[in-house]
Design a protein around this motif. Structure first.
Motif, PDB file in Angstrom:
ATOM      1  N   ASP A 132     -16.571  -9.236   9.191  1.00  0.00           N
ATOM      2  CA  ASP A 132     -17.591  -8.193   9.159  1.00  0.00           C
ATOM      3  C   ASP A 132     -17.460  -7.164  10.275  1.00  0.00           C
ATOM      4  O   ASP A 132     -17.927  -6.023  10.137  1.00  0.00           O
ATOM      5  CB  ASP A 132     -18.982  -8.837   9.223  1.00  0.00           C
ATOM      6  CG  ASP A 132     -19.284  -9.711   8.024  1.00  0.00           C
ATOM      7  OD1 ASP A 132     -18.597  -9.555   6.991  1.00  0.00           O
ATOM      8  OD2 ASP A 132     -20.182 -10.567   8.110  1.00  0.00           O
ATOM      9  N   LEU A 133     -16.834  -7.518  11.389  1.00  0.00           N
ATOM     10  CA  LEU A 133     -16.829  -6.636  12.550  1.00  0.00           C
ATOM     11  C   LEU A 133     -15.468  -6.042  12.891  1.00  0.00           C
ATOM     12  O   LEU A 133     -15.399  -5.034  13.611  1.00  0.00           O
ATOM     13  CB  LEU A 133     -17.376  -7.377  13.780  1.00  0.00           C
ATOM     14  CG  LEU A 133     -18.805  -7.933  13.670  1.00  0.00           C
ATOM     15  CD1 LEU A 133     -19.233  -8.548  14.986  1.00  0.00           C
ATOM     16  CD2 LEU A 133     -19.787  -6.849  13.244  1.00  0.00           C
ATOM     17  N   VAL A 134     -14.395  -6.650  12.410  1.00  0.00           N
ATOM     18  CA  VAL A 134     -13.054  -6.171  12.766  1.00  0.00           C
ATOM     19  C   VAL A 134     -12.638  -5.035  11.840  1.00  0.00           C
ATOM     20  O   VAL A 134     -12.952  -5.030  10.656  1.00  0.00           O
ATOM     21  CB  VAL A 134     -12.037  -7.335  12.692  1.00  0.00           C
ATOM     22  CG1 VAL A 134     -10.616  -6.814  12.623  1.00  0.00           C
ATOM     23  CG2 VAL A 134     -12.189  -8.231  13.909  1.00  0.00           C
ATOM     24  N   THR A 135     -11.925  -4.076  12.399  1.00  0.00           N
ATOM     25  CA  THR A 135     -11.323  -2.984  11.626  1.00  0.00           C
ATOM     26  C   THR A 135      -9.815  -3.115  11.688  1.00  0.00           C
ATOM     27  O   THR A 135      -9.243  -3.275  12.774  1.00  0.00           O
ATOM     28  CB  THR A 135     -11.728  -1.613  12.198  1.00  0.00           C
ATOM     29  OG1 THR A 135     -13.135  -1.452  12.089  1.00  0.00           O
ATOM     30  CG2 THR A 135     -11.026  -0.481  11.456  1.00  0.00           C
ATOM     31  N   ASN A 136      -9.173  -3.083  10.527  1.00  0.00           N
ATOM     32  CA  ASN A 136      -7.699  -3.017  10.458  1.00  0.00           C
ATOM     33  C   ASN A 136      -7.356  -2.042   9.347  1.00  0.00           C
ATOM     34  O   ASN A 136      -7.273  -2.405   8.177  1.00  0.00           O
ATOM     35  CB  ASN A 136      -7.092  -4.384  10.188  1.00  0.00           C
ATOM     36  CG  ASN A 136      -5.575  -4.316  10.065  1.00  0.00           C
ATOM     37  OD1 ASN A 136      -4.939  -3.393  10.581  1.00  0.00           O
ATOM     38  ND2 ASN A 136      -4.985  -5.275   9.375  1.00  0.00           N
ATOM     39  N   ASN A 137      -7.182  -0.791   9.723  1.00  0.00           N
ATOM     40  CA  ASN A 137      -7.037   0.284   8.743  1.00  0.00           C
ATOM     41  C   ASN A 137      -5.710   1.019   8.909  1.00  0.00           C
ATOM     42  O   ASN A 137      -5.278   1.295  10.024  1.00  0.00           O
ATOM     43  CB  ASN A 137      -8.191   1.282   8.882  1.00  0.00           C
ATOM     44  CG  ASN A 137      -8.069   2.451   7.933  1.00  0.00           C
ATOM     45  OD1 ASN A 137      -7.552   3.506   8.288  1.00  0.00           O
ATOM     46  ND2 ASN A 137      -8.545   2.267   6.718  1.00  0.00           N
ATOM     47  N   GLU A 138      -5.084   1.304   7.766  1.00  0.00           N
ATOM     48  CA  GLU A 138      -3.933   2.201   7.716  1.00  0.00           C
ATOM     49  C   GLU A 138      -4.353   3.439   6.923  1.00  0.00           C
ATOM     50  O   GLU A 138      -4.737   3.331   5.757  1.00  0.00           O
ATOM     51  CB  GLU A 138      -2.748   1.552   6.998  1.00  0.00           C
ATOM     52  CG  GLU A 138      -2.157   0.337   7.667  1.00  0.00           C
ATOM     53  CD  GLU A 138      -1.009  -0.243   6.847  1.00  0.00           C
ATOM     54  OE1 GLU A 138      -0.339  -1.146   7.356  1.00  0.00           O
ATOM     55  OE2 GLU A 138      -0.812   0.197   5.684  1.00  0.00           O
ATOM     56  N   SER A 139      -4.291   4.603   7.530  1.00  0.00           N
ATOM     57  CA  SER A 139      -4.593   5.841   6.810  1.00  0.00           C
ATOM     58  C   SER A 139      -3.393   6.770   6.919  1.00  0.00           C
ATOM     59  O   SER A 139      -2.721   6.823   7.952  1.00  0.00           O
ATOM     60  CB  SER A 139      -5.852   6.518   7.371  1.00  0.00           C
ATOM     61  OG  SER A 139      -5.687   6.839   8.734  1.00  0.00           O
ATOM     62  N   ASN A 140      -3.150   7.489   5.847  1.00  0.00           N
ATOM     63  CA  ASN A 140      -1.908   8.243   5.782  1.00  0.00           C
ATOM     64  C   ASN A 140      -2.103   9.566   5.055  1.00  0.00           C
ATOM     65  O   ASN A 140      -2.798   9.641   4.042  1.00  0.00           O
ATOM     66  CB  ASN A 140      -0.850   7.409   5.029  1.00  0.00           C
ATOM     67  CG  ASN A 140       0.527   8.024   5.102  1.00  0.00           C
ATOM     68  OD1 ASN A 140       0.901   8.601   6.117  1.00  0.00           O
ATOM     69  ND2 ASN A 140       1.288   7.919   4.029  1.00  0.00           N
ATOM     70  N   ASP A 141      -1.519  10.608   5.589  1.00  0.00           N
ATOM     71  CA  ASP A 141      -1.393  11.894   4.908  1.00  0.00           C
ATOM     72  C   ASP A 141       0.088  12.159   4.713  1.00  0.00           C
ATOM     73  O   ASP A 141       0.868  12.121   5.679  1.00  0.00           O
ATOM     74  CB  ASP A 141      -2.021  13.019   5.737  1.00  0.00           C
ATOM     75  CG  ASP A 141      -3.536  12.980   5.679  1.00  0.00           C
ATOM     76  OD1 ASP A 141      -4.095  13.320   4.634  1.00  0.00           O
ATOM     77  OD2 ASP A 141      -4.141  12.601   6.704  1.00  0.00           O
ATOM     78  N   ASP A 181      -7.838  -0.783   4.041  1.00  0.00           N
ATOM     79  CA  ASP A 181      -8.459  -1.749   4.948  1.00  0.00           C
ATOM     80  C   ASP A 181      -7.913  -3.120   4.566  1.00  0.00           C
ATOM     81  O   ASP A 181      -8.275  -3.685   3.530  1.00  0.00           O
ATOM     82  CB  ASP A 181      -9.981  -1.712   4.818  1.00  0.00           C
ATOM     83  CG  ASP A 181     -10.564  -0.416   5.341  1.00  0.00           C
ATOM     84  OD1 ASP A 181     -10.309  -0.084   6.507  1.00  0.00           O
ATOM     85  OD2 ASP A 181     -11.270   0.267   4.582  1.00  0.00           O
ATOM     86  N   ARG A 182      -7.046  -3.683   5.405  1.00  0.00           N
ATOM     87  CA  ARG A 182      -6.230  -4.830   5.017  1.00  0.00           C
ATOM     88  C   ARG A 182      -6.707  -6.163   5.568  1.00  0.00           C
ATOM     89  O   ARG A 182      -6.121  -7.210   5.280  1.00  0.00           O
ATOM     90  CB  ARG A 182      -4.774  -4.591   5.427  1.00  0.00           C
ATOM     91  CG  ARG A 182      -4.172  -3.379   4.714  1.00  0.00           C
ATOM     92  CD  ARG A 182      -2.752  -3.107   5.140  1.00  0.00           C
ATOM     93  NE  ARG A 182      -1.826  -4.177   4.803  1.00  0.00           N
ATOM     94  CZ  ARG A 182      -1.253  -4.331   3.614  1.00  0.00           C
ATOM     95  NH1 ARG A 182      -1.560  -3.494   2.624  1.00  0.00           N
ATOM     96  NH2 ARG A 182      -0.397  -5.296   3.391  1.00  0.00           N
TER      97      ARG A 182
END
Length: 989
Positions: A444-453, A395-396
């Motif tokens: 508090d409300l924004v999402t900026n996510n990198e998820s990786n497999d 979460d950046r």
């Protein structure tokens, strides 16, 4: 008469045997690695002062009989510190732990795709980092963070301090302007993808709409961050074309070869480690102190009542501390199991990592599982398997460049301390009257996510085809796979201030799905030939390689969200973008290595490459390499016994750089007119004659070892020339296109690399090893066949990188009053140094630290200008030069007149790592746990504990526009760097 002397001799020996046995001592034990606990087969065990000796067996065990009841046993092993112990008649068991040498001329480094050589015989300058330097001092968040400040000849810059990593590495200067500028990563023979993939934030921040044309300003992380640093045994860096030529066109920016840990013969070892720490912001700028007069002058009379009310109610806030002042908890749990026998060895490593960021709702989570297996099928066949599965989530936050005023830092820069931005009891946030966004609401409300497999797998098979006393021939087969599925998810609810009706896009859901599959295959025949009683050795390698790269990036931008929905189909408008990249490379490789008694070592090689990216896909590019090392200290005429190595070396090599994907084609883009879909030519015309960039590098060096390697000096000078430089040329509008990729220039890098390793103290009580390194690189655009052009930065008003013939490739130009556009600085450092120290007291207490000094190198600092324009700079009202004009007024007054205030020196001295560890004595452990616990260690450490710098922002080490091109050292309100402190516990079973 019969001779009875033999019989008498036997009788006398039998009579003396009990007396001899009584006067001897038999000692048994096991020798292990002090760091990993792995057993060490082949360790030399010698009774000091005698010729009596033995070696440890496959399980690390030994048995030796001393001629006397007392004496000294010396244990020595290649790459480890020798140890000597006193032995008495009561000593029956002696278990020994050997410390690995930090620097060793006997360590093995890469010379070919299937061959290695002792470092003492290497003709190239190869930078190496061992496991103790990677993760043995402190716990790095990511692998890229683990190498910062440690690579001689490299300029390593963080893109930002956001969780999940992200760095730019340049080895021996700039190697390409528009091509690949990051090194190639190879992990256990697997070619690793290190892409930085945009999350599509530009749809909200409009970052790419400003003066910098970079296509990636979304603060994406590098995929090299996926690796678990604790899994790594060593890192070798092939910095120049003379060493990296073995990888051909893939090695345009150098090669980083990573070897992971493997099992050892002996009893199964279980190692558990737990790290608990905290991350705090390294540096805060501070806030401006307001008065009624200052509020009126800056924000107008309408803001005065707001200030007075906030002052009356005590609601003056330090929003910088509120935003960046979170104490993030850090948890890192590792469990490794290794062992094996003479035929099969295994290593299993697991990681659970959970780290909070210094901004609330940011953090990094990673789970990793590694399984490495080595098995000997027979005397002629063996194989090695390497596998690694990684699941990560970062979460950046929302930082770095932003032209819409909506990111944390940009909105903070114009928000005074008397504004009230906290939510009410219903969770409703007020609008920020001073900026486009309420950054607390955004946080508090924004999402900026990198998820990786991700899955990495590599297999190497060795088959001995032919073997005699003089010659051996083996077949080496190697394959690798790198697959990952990266998902990016950026959610901007329509309740945000800047997304509400009439102000923005009505909410945005930006989701990306990125599939990457790389495969590489290689086959080699390696022949070793020894002649003249092994005084002359030849190693011949011939082989073929194939690499396949497949990347499929899909980015969906949904706006005008319906209510609080985030699904892509629950929106008023959806934009879909897809980018597919396919590359196919084939290579042929030949190399001949000659070693004459470790005195003269010569290598010659040739790599042939062809690629689908080349203009002619069937055309082979040839890349030769030559090297020569002469160890004068090994010749018979050498008389200086105190100098055990005096090596002169020289090397030449060439490597290439593929044209950017699709550069030879004229692309088509979709359009829609009156509901009719069609295709139009893209603005960049293809060049069917585009050629590869070609590097030619010549290096020379001197290596000297004195007093049995107590002092080691390594010095290298080099010149690297890149010709057929790929540039983007502007075309006349009458052509129907705007630009075209052309081969239009030549650049040159020259540099010096120096390193001195000393062991000033080496006693039973204290051992101290110290290494000091110095490196410098100077670049120049020696030819430019197209008009000079700006690239990166913010234009002449604020400073921009400018490419022109005869000047540094990293120069920064801008307006300078009546003098017009002038050179104002250079992003390249004047020089860099590091100072690495390891101290061990009585083999139990160890203390280590690393200082990194970067002298010179300029940043384009827009953060300070934004706080000046927003009226919040901490020194806004100061008058440092006493001329009656405040600091902020002077800087803002320079806007449009000179760019000098915004191009700032980014020198620093940083304590990158420091660690203190105590190994609990074995006797104490045995008294409590018996034989269950093998060893235990506790310690404390810190990363980035302090930085000394005059740079006027959060961190002088910053690169907000990513690191693939020239735009390193550009700053726009980045995610600040953090200070990390840990407590460590490690137990071996």
């Amino acid at each position: 008469m019969r001779n009875y002397y033999p019989l008498a001799g036997i009788i006398m020996m039998l009579l003396m045997l009990p007396q001899a046995l009584f006067g001897q001592t038999t000692v048994r034990g096991t020798v292990t690695d002090a760091s990993s606990g792995n057993t060490l087969p082949g360790v030399s065990v010698v009774v000091v002062g005698t010729t009596v000796g033995t070696t440890t067996d496959g399980t690390g065990s030994y048995t030796i009989q001393l001629p006397e009841t007392t004496g000294k046993l010396q244990f020595s092993f290649l790459g480890y510190e020798s140890r000597t112990y006193d032995v008495t008649a009561a000593t029956t068991t002696l278990n020994v732990r050997l410390q690995e040498k930090i620097t060793s001329l006997s360590e093995v480094v890469v010379t070919g795709l299937a061959t290695t050589v002792k470092r003492a015989n290497a003709a190239n300058a190869v930078a190496t980092i061992n496991s103790k330097e990677i993760s043995g001092i402190t716990t790095p968040q990511t692998m890229d963070a683990a190498i910062s400040g440690k690579l001689v000849g490299a300029n390593v810059v963080s893109n930002s301090g956001a969780p999940g990593g992200g760095i730019a590495i340049k080895l021996r200067g700039i190697t390409s302007v528009f091509g690949e500028a990051q090194p190639l990563y190879v992990v256990d023979g697997v070619i690793l993808d290190n892409s930085s993939i945009s999350a599509g934030l530009n749809a909200v921040t409009a970052a790419a709409a400003g003066g910098n044309p970079s296509s990636n300003q979304d603060n994406a992380s590098n995929r090299i961050a996926d690796l678990n640093p604790d899994d790594i045994e060593s890192i070798e860096v092939l910095k120049g074309a003379s060493a990296a030529a073995i990888y051909g066109s893939l090695a345009s920016a150098g090669v980083v070869i990573i070897t992971t840990k493997r099992g050892a013969t002996g009893k199964t070892q279980v190692n558990f480690a737990q790290d608990i720490g905290v991350a705090t912001v390294s540096n805060l700028l501070g806030v401006r102190t307001f008065t009624e007069e200052r509020v009126r002058d800056t924000y107008g009379a309408s803001a005065v009542p707001l200030f007075l009310e906030a002052q009356r109610t005590g609601q003056i806030f330090d929003y910088e501390e509120e935003l960046y002042g979170n104490n993030g908890m850090l948890y890192n749990t590792r469990l490794n199991v290794s062992g094996g026998n003479e035929r099969t060895r295994f290593f299993v490593g697991g990681l659970l990592q959970d780290e909070e960021g210094i901004v609330k709702h940011t953090g990094y989570n990673k789970k990793s599982l590694r399984f490495n297996l080595d098995h000997t099928l027979s005397d002629r066949f063996d194989f090695s398997l390497s596998t690694n599965y990684i699941n990560s989530s970062a979460d950046r936050g929302l930082t770095n460049n932003d032209n819409a005023g909506v990111s944390y830092g940009v909105s903070l820069s114009s928000t005074p301390s008397f504004a009230y931005l906290f939510p009410d009891e219903f969770g409703v946030y007020p609008d920020n009257p001073f900026a486009a966004s309420n950054f607390l609401q955004t946080r508090d409300l924004v999402t900026n996510n990198e998820s990786n497999d991700r899955f990495l797998g590599g297999l190497t098979i060795n088959a001995m085809l032919y073997e005699t006393d003089m010659s051996t021939t083996k077949l080496v087969l190697r394959s690798g796979i790198d697959f990952y599925n990266l998902r990016t998810r950026a959610i901007f609810p329509n309740t945000l201030q800047f997304q509400s009706e009439g102000r923005g896009t009505g909410g945005a859901s930006i989701q990306g799905n990125n599939y990457n599959l790389n495969t590489n295959f290689a086959a080699f025949l390696v022949n070793n030939l020894s002649v003249s009683d092994n005084s002359l050795n030849f190693t011949t390698t011939i082989g073929a390689t194939r690499e396949n790269f497949n990347q499929d990036q899909v980015l969906n931008v949904a706006t005008k969200l319906i209510g609080n929905q985030t699904n892509l189909d629950q929106a008023g408008a959806v934009e879909v973008n897809q980018n597919r990249i396919k590359e196919r490379n084939k290579g042929l490789f030949f190399q001949e290595e000659m070693n004459y008694r470790d005195r003269i070592i010569a290598t010659a090689g040739l790599r042939l490459d062809k690629s689908s990216n080349n203009a002619d896909v069937n055309d082979f590019e040839a890349f030769p390499k030559f090297s020569l090392a002469v160890n004068l200290g090994n010749f018979d005429f050498w008389q200086w016994e105190s100098i055990n190595l005096f090596k002169l070396r020289a090397a030449y090599g060439e490597s290439g750089g593929f044209p950017p994907f699709g550069a030879k084609y004229s692309s088509l883009v979709a359009f829609n007119t009156g509901g009719q879909a069609g295709l139009l030519p893209f603005t960049q015309r293809g060049n069917e004659n585009i050629q590869q960039e070609r590097q030619k590098e010549l290096e020379g060096g001197l290596d000297v070892s004195v007093l049995d390697s107590k002092v080691i000096f390594e010095g290298t000078i080099y010149q690297k020339t890149v010709s057929d430089l790929i540039l983007i040329q502007n075309l006349p509008q009458s052509s129907g296109y705007l630009t075209q990729a052309v081969n239009g220039g030549e650049l040159r890098n020259r540099g010096i690399e120096l390193a001195v390793t000393v062991r000033p103290v080496e006693t039973d009580f204290l051992k101290w090893e110290s290494r000091t390194s110095y490196w410098v690189n100077r670049s120049e655009m020696t030819e430019l066949d197209i008009p000079p052009f700006a690239l990166g930065g913010f234009g002449n008003t604020l400073g921009t990188f400018f490419i022109e013939e005869g000047e540094s490739v990293t120069q920064i130009k801008g307006i300078k009053g009546d003098e017009g556009v002038q050179k104002l600085g250079d992003a390249a450092p004047d020089f860099q140094m590091n100072f690495h120290n390891f101290l061990t007291i009585k083999n139990n207490l160890s203390f280590s630290f690393l200082f990194h000094w970067k002298k010179g190198g300029d940043n384009i600092n827009l953060t300070q200008l934004l706080t000046d324009l927003g009226g919040t700079s901490p020194d806004y009202d100061d008058d440092d030069d006493g001329d009656g004009e405040t600091n902020a007024e002077e800087r803002v007054g320079a806007l449009g007149v000179t760019a000098e205030p915004f191009v700032q020196n980014a020198s620093y001295l940083r304590l990158r790592e420091i660690g203190l560890y105590y190994t609990i004595p074995a006797t104490a452990l045995q008294s409590v746990f018996g034989t269950v616990v093998r060893d235990a260690r506790i310690g404390v450490s810190a990363n980035n504990l302090f930085t000394i710098t005059d740079y006027d922002s959060y961190d002088p080490e910053v690169s907000n526009f990513g690191g693939n091109g020239l735009s390193t050292g550009v700053e726009v309100t980045p995610f600040p760097a953090s200070r990390r402190m840990f407590f460590h516990l490690a137990i071996g079973f």
